[in-house]
Design a protein around this motif. Structure first.
Motif, PDB file in Angstrom:
ATOM      1  N   LEU A  35       1.709  -7.727  -3.109  1.00 33.03           N
ATOM      2  CA  LEU A  35       1.146  -7.340  -4.395  1.00 33.03           C
ATOM      3  C   LEU A  35       1.562  -8.397  -5.406  1.00 33.03           C
ATOM      4  O   LEU A  35       2.742  -8.718  -5.523  1.00 33.03           O
ATOM      5  CB  LEU A  35       1.669  -5.965  -4.832  1.00 33.03           C
ATOM      6  N   VAL A  57       6.442  -7.778  -3.497  1.00 33.99           N
ATOM      7  CA  VAL A  57       5.811  -7.906  -4.813  1.00 33.99           C
ATOM      8  C   VAL A  57       6.253  -9.216  -5.445  1.00 33.99           C
ATOM      9  O   VAL A  57       7.430  -9.570  -5.412  1.00 33.99           O
ATOM     10  CB  VAL A  57       6.192  -6.731  -5.737  1.00 33.99           C
ATOM     11  N   ALA A  66       3.218  -0.714  -8.715  1.00 35.66           N
ATOM     12  CA  ALA A  66       4.567  -1.202  -8.407  1.00 35.66           C
ATOM     13  C   ALA A  66       5.349  -0.171  -7.597  1.00 35.66           C
ATOM     14  O   ALA A  66       6.005  -0.508  -6.602  1.00 35.66           O
ATOM     15  CB  ALA A  66       5.303  -1.543  -9.704  1.00 35.66           C
ATOM     16  N   ALA A 106       3.953   0.012  -4.014  1.00 38.56           N
ATOM     17  CA  ALA A 106       4.399  -1.130  -3.214  1.00 38.56           C
ATOM     18  C   ALA A 106       5.846  -0.944  -2.778  1.00 38.56           C
ATOM     19  O   ALA A 106       6.193  -1.216  -1.616  1.00 38.56           O
ATOM     20  CB  ALA A 106       4.246  -2.427  -4.009  1.00 38.56           C
ATOM     21  N   LYS A 107       6.692  -0.468  -3.669  1.00 47.71           N
ATOM     22  CA  LYS A 107       8.098  -0.256  -3.313  1.00 47.71           C
ATOM     23  C   LYS A 107       8.225   0.793  -2.219  1.00 47.71           C
ATOM     24  O   LYS A 107       8.937   0.585  -1.230  1.00 47.71           O
ATOM     25  CB  LYS A 107       8.888   0.178  -4.544  1.00 47.71           C
TER      26      LYS A 107
END
Length: 95
Positions: free
Chosen positions: A12, A51, A41, A44-45
């Motif tokens: 990302l 990222v 965000a 993605a985590k």
């Protein structure tokens, strides 16, 4: 394209999600853009997707990255790519 994406073949990239820069968004409310960015965000985590964050001229009107990104992605925030230039979009009509 077949199959599904996996963290090992995905990333990302959040380009210049800076306090000042985001105030220039006019096609959707600022809070919607911010909420969507933070949701990406967090997703993605959770999924373990790498990222990459970028910023430009944080000391100027663009300002710092959204401070919430530091809480969500501290490693990516610390390793963000600080560019010297600006991102510019110019609409030109070909001659």
């Amino acid at each position: 394209m077949t199959g599904t994406f996996a963290p090992s073949d995905s990333a990302l990239l959040l380009i210049d999600h800076q306090v000042g820069t985001m105030k220039l968004i006019k096609n959707i409310p600022l809070e919607v853009a911010k909420r969507n960015t933070l949701a990406l965000a967090k997703t993605a985590k959770i999924l373990g997707i790498p990222v990459v964050l970028t910023s430009s001229q944080e000391q100027n009107v663009q300002g710092p990255l959204l401070p919430e990104l530091q809480g969500i992605l501290p490693e990516a925030f610390a390793a963000r790519i600080k560019r010297a230039g600006l991102v510019a979009s110019i609409n030109e009509t070909p001659a």
